[in-house]
Design a protein around this motif. Structure first.
Motif, PDB file in Angstrom:
ATOM      1  N   GLU A 752       1.067  -1.134   0.138  1.00 38.81           N
ATOM      2  CA  GLU A 752       0.030   0.332   0.311  1.00 38.81           C
ATOM      3  C   GLU A 752       0.460   1.701   0.252  1.00 38.81           C
ATOM      4  O   GLU A 752       1.881   1.001   0.325  1.00 38.81           O
ATOM      5  CB  GLU A 752      -1.290  -0.094   1.540  1.00 38.81           C
ATOM      6  CG  GLU A 752      -2.069   1.434   1.303  1.00 38.81           C
ATOM      7  CD  GLU A 752      -2.679   0.871   2.639  1.00 38.81           C
ATOM      8  OE1 GLU A 752      -2.733   1.606   3.505  1.00 38.81           O
ATOM      9  OE2 GLU A 752      -3.277  -0.027   2.921  1.00 38.81           O
ATOM     10  N   ARG A 807      -7.079  -5.037 -13.109  1.00 36.62           N
ATOM     11  CA  ARG A 807      -7.165  -5.819 -11.822  1.00 36.62           C
ATOM     12  C   ARG A 807      -5.535  -6.503 -11.394  1.00 36.62           C
ATOM     13  O   ARG A 807      -5.341  -6.269 -10.360  1.00 36.62           O
ATOM     14  CB  ARG A 807      -7.629  -7.007 -11.144  1.00 36.62           C
ATOM     15  CG  ARG A 807      -9.124  -6.322 -11.174  1.00 36.62           C
ATOM     16  CD  ARG A 807     -10.589  -6.608 -11.100  1.00 36.62           C
ATOM     17  NE  ARG A 807     -11.211  -7.901 -12.285  1.00 36.62           N
ATOM     18  CZ  ARG A 807     -11.760  -7.982 -12.252  1.00 36.62           C
ATOM     19  NH1 ARG A 807     -13.659  -7.372 -11.590  1.00 36.62           N
ATOM     20  NH2 ARG A 807     -12.390  -8.622 -13.299  1.00 36.62           N
ATOM     21  N   TRP A 808      -5.397  -7.531 -12.446  1.00 37.38           N
ATOM     22  CA  TRP A 808      -3.628  -8.121 -12.280  1.00 37.38           C
ATOM     23  C   TRP A 808      -2.848  -7.467 -14.142  1.00 37.38           C
ATOM     24  O   TRP A 808      -3.313  -7.723 -15.126  1.00 37.38           O
ATOM     25  CB  TRP A 808      -3.665  -9.375 -12.412  1.00 37.38           C
ATOM     26  CG  TRP A 808      -4.536  -9.962 -13.311  1.00 37.38           C
ATOM     27  CD1 TRP A 808      -6.179 -10.288 -13.788  1.00 37.38           C
ATOM     28  CD2 TRP A 808      -4.820 -10.642 -14.559  1.00 37.38           C
ATOM     29  NE1 TRP A 808      -6.649 -11.124 -14.128  1.00 37.38           N
ATOM     30  CE2 TRP A 808      -5.759 -11.184 -14.943  1.00 37.38           C
ATOM     31  CE3 TRP A 808      -2.793 -10.810 -15.225  1.00 37.38           C
ATOM     32  CZ2 TRP A 808      -5.315 -12.003 -16.333  1.00 37.38           C
ATOM     33  CZ3 TRP A 808      -2.964 -11.491 -16.247  1.00 37.38           C
ATOM     34  CH2 TRP A 808      -4.248 -12.342 -17.473  1.00 37.38           C
ATOM     35  N   ASN A 822      -3.564  -5.293  -8.191  1.00 37.40           N
ATOM     36  CA  ASN A 822      -4.038  -3.772  -7.697  1.00 37.40           C
ATOM     37  C   ASN A 822      -5.447  -3.931  -7.499  1.00 37.40           C
ATOM     38  O   ASN A 822      -6.763  -4.572  -8.349  1.00 37.40           O
ATOM     39  CB  ASN A 822      -3.494  -2.840  -8.362  1.00 37.40           C
ATOM     40  CG  ASN A 822      -4.225  -2.490  -9.705  1.00 37.40           C
ATOM     41  OD1 ASN A 822      -5.527  -1.911  -9.402  1.00 37.40           O
ATOM     42  ND2 ASN A 822      -4.052  -2.952 -10.699  1.00 37.40           N
ATOM     43  N   SER A 823      -5.979  -2.573  -6.902  1.00 38.54           N
ATOM     44  CA  SER A 823      -7.266  -1.924  -7.277  1.00 38.54           C
ATOM     45  C   SER A 823      -7.458  -0.536  -7.042  1.00 38.54           C
ATOM     46  O   SER A 823      -9.440  -0.155  -6.650  1.00 38.54           O
ATOM     47  CB  SER A 823      -8.009  -2.510  -5.260  1.00 38.54           C
ATOM     48  OG  SER A 823      -7.063  -1.500  -4.160  1.00 38.54           O
ATOM     49  N   THR A 824      -6.509  -0.025  -7.536  1.00 36.44           N
ATOM     50  CA  THR A 824      -6.622   1.324  -7.123  1.00 36.44           C
ATOM     51  C   THR A 824      -6.497   1.797  -9.094  1.00 36.44           C
ATOM     52  O   THR A 824      -5.863   3.045  -8.690  1.00 36.44           O
ATOM     53  CB  THR A 824      -6.027   1.750  -6.337  1.00 36.44           C
ATOM     54  OG1 THR A 824      -4.621   1.078  -6.136  1.00 36.44           O
ATOM     55  CG2 THR A 824      -6.769   1.478  -4.961  1.00 36.44           C
ATOM     56  N   THR A 825      -5.348   1.406  -9.631  1.00 36.45           N
ATOM     57  CA  THR A 825      -5.170   1.975 -10.810  1.00 36.45           C
ATOM     58  C   THR A 825      -4.612   1.061 -11.869  1.00 36.45           C
ATOM     59  O   THR A 825      -4.955  -0.002 -11.797  1.00 36.45           O
ATOM     60  CB  THR A 825      -3.462   1.736 -10.696  1.00 36.45           C
ATOM     61  OG1 THR A 825      -3.030   3.044 -11.300  1.00 36.45           O
ATOM     62  CG2 THR A 825      -2.260   1.158 -10.269  1.00 36.45           C
ATOM     63  N   HIS A 828      -0.161   0.388 -16.379  1.00 34.76           N
ATOM     64  CA  HIS A 828       1.239  -0.292 -15.957  1.00 34.76           C
ATOM     65  C   HIS A 828       2.611   0.080 -16.783  1.00 34.76           C
ATOM     66  O   HIS A 828       2.647   0.533 -18.475  1.00 34.76           O
ATOM     67  CB  HIS A 828       1.438  -1.287 -16.724  1.00 34.76           C
ATOM     68  CG  HIS A 828       0.746  -2.018 -15.156  1.00 34.76           C
ATOM     69  ND1 HIS A 828      -1.162  -1.034 -14.904  1.00 34.76           N
ATOM     70  CD2 HIS A 828       0.485  -2.809 -13.969  1.00 34.76           C
ATOM     71  CE1 HIS A 828      -1.708  -2.585 -14.208  1.00 34.76           C
ATOM     72  NE2 HIS A 828      -0.500  -2.604 -13.366  1.00 34.76           N
ATOM     73  N   LEU A 848       3.554   0.637 -11.530  1.00 35.31           N
ATOM     74  CA  LEU A 848       2.600   0.892 -12.113  1.00 35.31           C
ATOM     75  C   LEU A 848       2.592   2.608 -11.908  1.00 35.31           C
ATOM     76  O   LEU A 848       3.464   3.119 -10.764  1.00 35.31           O
ATOM     77  CB  LEU A 848       1.736   0.301 -10.278  1.00 35.31           C
ATOM     78  CG  LEU A 848       1.339  -1.101 -10.797  1.00 35.31           C
ATOM     79  CD1 LEU A 848       0.588  -1.658  -8.888  1.00 35.31           C
ATOM     80  CD2 LEU A 848      -0.077  -0.920 -11.388  1.00 35.31           C
ATOM     81  N   PHE A 868      -3.194   3.754  -2.142  1.00 34.65           N
ATOM     82  CA  PHE A 868      -2.938   2.883  -3.826  1.00 34.65           C
ATOM     83  C   PHE A 868      -3.032   1.269  -2.906  1.00 34.65           C
ATOM     84  O   PHE A 868      -1.870   1.100  -1.812  1.00 34.65           O
ATOM     85  CB  PHE A 868      -2.003   3.186  -4.375  1.00 34.65           C
ATOM     86  CG  PHE A 868      -2.030   4.482  -5.077  1.00 34.65           C
ATOM     87  CD1 PHE A 868      -2.721   4.622  -5.934  1.00 34.65           C
ATOM     88  CD2 PHE A 868      -1.469   5.737  -4.565  1.00 34.65           C
ATOM     89  CE1 PHE A 868      -3.173   5.977  -6.556  1.00 34.65           C
ATOM     90  CE2 PHE A 868      -1.483   7.661  -5.319  1.00 34.65           C
ATOM     91  CZ  PHE A 868      -2.422   6.937  -6.322  1.00 34.65           C
ATOM     92  N   ARG A 869      -4.006   0.498  -2.986  1.00 35.29           N
ATOM     93  CA  ARG A 869      -3.695  -1.283  -2.784  1.00 35.29           C
ATOM     94  C   ARG A 869      -3.754  -1.970  -3.551  1.00 35.29           C
ATOM     95  O   ARG A 869      -3.651  -1.924  -4.421  1.00 35.29           O
ATOM     96  CB  ARG A 869      -4.344  -1.225  -2.027  1.00 35.29           C
ATOM     97  CG  ARG A 869      -4.847  -0.379  -0.888  1.00 35.29           C
ATOM     98  CD  ARG A 869      -6.120  -0.893   0.208  1.00 35.29           C
ATOM     99  NE  ARG A 869      -6.056   0.145   1.473  1.00 35.29           N
ATOM    100  CZ  ARG A 869      -6.758   0.888   1.183  1.00 35.29           C
ATOM    101  NH1 ARG A 869      -8.351   1.547  -0.062  1.00 35.29           N
ATOM    102  NH2 ARG A 869      -7.551   1.993   1.851  1.00 35.29           N
ATOM    103  N   TYR A 870      -2.167  -2.652  -3.510  1.00 34.94           N
ATOM    104  CA  TYR A 870      -1.586  -3.648  -4.894  1.00 34.94           C
ATOM    105  C   TYR A 870      -0.909  -4.444  -3.787  1.00 34.94           C
ATOM    106  O   TYR A 870      -0.367  -4.468  -2.949  1.00 34.94           O
ATOM    107  CB  TYR A 870      -0.733  -2.997  -5.483  1.00 34.94           C
ATOM    108  CG  TYR A 870       0.372  -2.353  -5.352  1.00 34.94           C
ATOM    109  CD1 TYR A 870       1.172  -2.767  -4.779  1.00 34.94           C
ATOM    110  CD2 TYR A 870      -0.597  -0.920  -4.949  1.00 34.94           C
ATOM    111  CE1 TYR A 870       2.510  -1.414  -4.210  1.00 34.94           C
ATOM    112  CE2 TYR A 870       0.496   0.006  -4.383  1.00 34.94           C
ATOM    113  CZ  TYR A 870       2.024  -0.057  -4.161  1.00 34.94           C
ATOM    114  OH  TYR A 870       2.715   0.525  -3.695  1.00 34.94           O
TER     115      TYR A 870
END
Length: 988
Positions: A752, A807-808, A822-825, A828, A848, A868-870
């Protein structure tokens, strides 16, 4: 030798000026609102004050009502009369300045008032009094001039922007006006033809004869007689054919707020209806069900006229989508709902089915789209945006676009490279020259009309179309609908058309994967909440008879779909748009959480931990059939080794240096080091695009970076069995807090970053150098994934230096893979570092993109705090990446501990993407699922409720024999092809 074209242009200017044979000023009164726009009925009864031509009016985003009054003088009776209104228009492009909408005293709409459509018809006859209201919007001209406070009414000043220039009743000399059209069409053709072209010289000779005649006096009939033979020369038998389609691309928000788009639509649509009365040959293609819905709500009288124009073929609804959305950032189910909600509106409110998807301006096109286009019942696809490619010209104009599943859709890119055409000789000849397939193909489409509130098609454009319909030296022009063009192109060319396979990547606007973080995070969270709300509400309805919230879910979906418009979700609108969108996402989130909570309570909430993704999941993630099983939980050990921190849970062993940089991830299962260098490493790049701030990332800036390797603070602890390391860093005006978590027995590293972002003209990335030699990356897109090379062998490869993933993203070699979820971006990049002189493979670095700081059109874009969470998932294959991607985006829900899934994948390989009740409110359960890995599979489904039958249907939940034949279903077993999307209707 004198300049013949210059002389002829001067003659044309003189003829244009003589169109108005007489003019009579109108009396003006005005009422400036100090509020947001108000309806006609609420304004018309208030006192209006005297107002003079030349007076200043209109602060940024203001509304001023003008009343224009007068009578027809005796000398002007019998002539063609029009009202000429100039709100103070500038040379700036129409649609990016002042605009108005004219009303009759009874409140009915006449037409819009814009720079190129500023004449209103006088409807009262010789003796009738003139009485017209104009609702004028003083929209600021933002242009591309850099940071400005004018992008939000809360920061704009109150200084007036415009000076009212004109309000006259004019008598028009129709023969002089027609002469002007003749002169313009022939002159513009002549100057565009090659100098050694005989036709050019014949045109100039005839035009000069007419000019000589006009020098002796403005005898329009005589001059037109001279020009008539030039206009009668027919096109050659092999002439290129252009289907001219009226158009007015109106961004649903961009350099104006959503509320202004509502008014732009009314102005433009009213213009189209008025123009069609004069030119019944007009065919006007108009997409976006949302824009029709706005007119239906705010201008019911105009809406009824549109419905009639649709019935007679003048207005042609196209696209079948709720808005012209972005297609890179929305999830697959969102793209389905764009087609479902748009198609349903067109079908129910206007009685039409759209045979094409119409996305001329979106920033690249997902490879999952062709399948969805066909499943929605459409046959064709239109775009134009790839003509903006910076590196590689797109090689085709008309072609088959093949999606990731193998579905093909006939696609056309207008070769004139515009969706705001004017039917000029320049456009027509450019389109003929640039038609990529002009051997076997002879047709192209040209959308014409001023967009974005500029007023749409004009009389002048249609007059040019009439003169170019069959004229030597220029392609034949026919005004017709998109469907007529596509049907002709399909018949002529479909069996010879080339194939483009996979995504259509726009080599431009790559910053839109990252700009305006809150848009990306709000959309992602809303998509998953909508998914959960439908799932839990469906389960509650089936299990307990609870009422299903049809109206609320429809309203929430449509709001989410609007905010996926290609200048809202990508982050390329003014501050006002994004401020409002953040508020909307917050309200939607709260309402959807309420629906979930209510449904869980109806199911007997208050119990133990429920399934993560709702009651169709296994181990908290969508069922993929067989797959790897997580290691049993074990104690996490946190210890120091010198200055380093070491975390070990029996599955992974992590090492962080004294500054909290992740230096090692050792996979104990595979006995393999995962990292090839410092990871979870924050990196800053200068970010100064040459032109389009919020849109672009430029590759030269990526060569310069600053690594953030200094720590202000480092904390580590084990709490509740989970080890957590917290690192605080500062750089310049920004503060960064990074967290790393390792849970007992987990095969993933939870990460995070929370940043108080205050940088400007800077791009923030987080890097993961991985010890795999990957020749390609695999990135999730809607209903599947795409492979992109990590090398730069070709210019096409090199141009993909910034890519989009949902998501991936996965990289790997033949023996080992790693996923970053990830859940937020979405933005890449994936690169392979050179090995230098050492032997061995080159590692692969995945990064990211977290934040940008563009100055235009929102000067304070992304200032503030973002989280940001990943997660890093070592040893993952694609199935594991899919599973972990869902896990990262779906929260743990409590309550309803014993709920049986409505549908489960008993065997085979499929992801259940949506469970809902049918749109027709029959109570049938609708299940949408897809094959996620790109291979064939037999899927056995288990339904947890009594049902009569199961039918494979199209996206609109209708029986379709062709769709059903693509996905055989019998005895609970469904046959799926690679990335195939299937919708099932289960009758209770």
């Amino acid at each position: 030798m004198y300049d013949e074209p210059l002389r002829l242009r001067r003659v044309l200017e003189r003829v244009r000026a003589a169109e108005e044979a007489d003019a009579e000023p109108l009396a003006i009164t005005a009422l400036a609102l100090d509020t947001e726009p108000e309806p006609f009925a609420d304004v018309v009864g208030r006192p209006f004050a005297p107002f003079a031509v030349g007076s200043a009016w209109g602060p940024a985003w203001g509304t001023t009502w003008f009343r224009l009054r007068g009578s027809v003088p005796e000398r002007m009776r019998g002539a063609r009369l029009e009202l000429a209104v100039d709100l103070g228009f500038t040379a700036v492009q129409p649609g990016f300045q002042a605009e108005g909408l004219a009303y009759r005293p009874d409140g009915s709409v006449i037409k819009g008032v814009e720079p190129r459509t500023a004449h209103l018809p006088h409807e009262g006859g010789d003796a009738h009094e003139v009485d017209v209201y104009v609702e004028a919007a003083s929209n600021p001209t933002l242009g591309w001039r850099g940071p400005t406070p004018l992008g939000d009414r809360t920061t704009a000043d109150e200084e007036p922007l415009y000076r009212f220039a004109r309000a006259d009743l004019v008598a028009v000399d129709e023969e002089v006006r027609a002469l002007g059209h003749d002169l313009e069409a022939l002159l513009e053709l002549a100057v565009r033809l090659p100098e050694d072209e005989p036709r050019r010289h014949r045109l100039l000779t005839g035009l000069l004869r007419a000019a000589d005649l006009l020098d002796g006096g403005l005898d329009a009939p005589a001059a037109r007689a001279v020009l008539r033979p030039l206009l009668a020369a027919p096109a050659t038998a092999s002439a290129h054919r252009v289907s001219a389609v009226g158009h007015a691309h109106i961004d649903s928000a961009w350099l104006w707020p959503v509320r202004e788009t509502v008014r732009k639509c009314a102005r433009t649509f009213a213009n189209v209806l008025a123009l069609a009365e004069e030119h019944p040959e007009l065919r006007f293609a108009c997409s976006s069900a949302q824009q029709y819905a706005w007119v239906q709500e705010h201008q019911p009288g105009l809406w009824e006229r549109i419905r009639a124009a649709v019935a007679d073929g003048t207005f042609v609804p196209v696209g079948g989508m709720w808005v012209e959305s972005d297609t890179n950032l929305p999830g697959g189910e969102s793209m389905v709902r764009q087609l479902v909600h748009g198609g349903r509106f067109f079908r129910e409110e206007l009685g039409v089915e759209c045979p094409e998807v119409w996305l001329p301006d979106s920033f690249g096109y997902s490879g999952s789209l062709p399948q969805l286009v066909r499943l929605a019942g459409a046959r064709w696809f239109l775009s134009q945006k790839l003509s903006w490619n910076q590196t590689n010209p797109f090689p085709h104009s008309t072609f088959w676009w093949e999606g990731i599943d193998g579905t093909r859709v006939l696609t056309h890119f207008p070769p004139a490279d515009t969706y705001n055409g004017e039917i000029t000789a320049d456009e027509l000849l450019r389109g003929q020259r640039q038609l990529r397939d002009s051997g076997p193909a002879s047709r192209a489409l040209l959308p014409f009309g001023y967009g974005d509130g500029g007023g749409g098609p004009t009389r002048e454009m249609l007059e040019r179309a009439a003169r170019y319909a069959d004229l030597e030296g220029v392609p034949r022009v026919v005004v017709e609908s998109p469907a007529e063009f596509f049907a002709g192109a399909e018949e002529e060319y479909a069996d010879q058309a080339p194939v483009w396979s996979g995504e259509m990547y726009l080599e431009y606007h790559r910053g839109t994967y990252t700009s305006q973080v809150a848009m990306k995070q709000g959309n992602r969270r809303t998509e998953h909440l909508l998914r959960e709300a439908e799932l839990w509400a469906s389960t509650a309805a089936v299990r307990t008879g609870a009422a299903y919230p049809h109206e609320a879910l429809e309203r929430l979906w449509r709001s989410a779909l609007l905010h996926q418009f290609h200048d809202i979700l990508p982050g390329s609108s003014i501050a006002w748009v994004h401020r409002e969108a953040r508020e909307v996402y917050a309200r939607m989130g709260a309402e959807l959480e309420g629906i979930v909570d209510t449904s869980i309570a109806a199911l007997g909430g208050g119990g133990e931990v429920a399934f993560n993704a709702g009651p169709f999941a296994v181990d908290g993630v969508p069922a993929l059939g067989s797959g790897p099983v997580r290691a049993a939980p074990g104690e996490v050990v946190l210890e120091r080794d010198g200055d380093d921190l070491v975390l070990d849970n029996g599955v992974l062993r992590l090492r962080l240096d004294a500054a909290g940089v992740l230096t090692s991830v050792h996979d104990l299962r595979a006995e393999r080091e995962v990292l090839a260098g410092p990871a979870h490493l924050l990196q800053l790049h200068p970010d100064r695009p040459s032109n389009w701030d919020a849109w672009d990332i430029e590759p030269q800036h990526l060569a310069h970076r600053t690594d953030l390797v200094e720590a202000d603070e480092l904390r580590a602890e084990v709490r509740g069995g989970v080890a957590e390391v917290v690192v605080v860093r500062t750089h310049g005006p920004s503060r960064f807090e990074q967290r790393l978590r390792l849970a007992p027995g987990a095969g993933r590293v939870e990460l995070e970053t929370t940043v108080n972002w205050q940088h400007r003209a800077t791009l923030l990335k987080v890097a993961f150098p991985l010890a795999v030699h990957a020749d390609r990356s695999s990135a999730e897109v809607g209903f599947g994934h795409v492979h992109r090379p990590t090398h730069t062998n070709t210019s096409w490869d090199a141009a993909r230096f910034e890519i989009c993933a949902h998501r991936w993203l996965h990289v790997g070699d033949a023996s080992y893979g790693v996923a970053l979820v990830n859940s937020t971006t979405s933005g890449h990049d994936v690169t392979r570092a050179g090995a230098g002189e050492r032997r061995g493979s080159a590692p692969t670095t995945v990064r990211l993109s977290l934040c940008r700081a563009p100055g235009f059109p929102d000067p304070d874009a992304d200032r503030g705090t973002h989280t940001f969470r990943y997660a890093l998932v070592p040893g993952a294959d694609i199935a594991e990446a899919v599973r972990e991607g869902y896990r990262a985006n779906l929260p743990l829900r409590r309550g309803a501990a014993a709920v049986e899934p409505l549908v489960a994948v008993a065997s085979g390989r499929a992801v259940v993407e949506a469970v809902k009740l049918a749109e027709d409110r029959s109570g049938d359960v609708v299940v949408r699922l897809y094959e996620p890995l790109g291979g064939r599979t037999s899927v056995r489904l288990r339904f947890g409720f009594e049902h009569r039958d199961v039918e494979v249907v199209d996206l609109h939940e209708r029986a379709d024999a062709e769709v059903a034949a693509l996905a055989p279903y019998a005895d609970g077993v469904l046959e799926l092809g690679p990335f195939q999307v299937v919708t099932l209707r289960v009758r209770r």
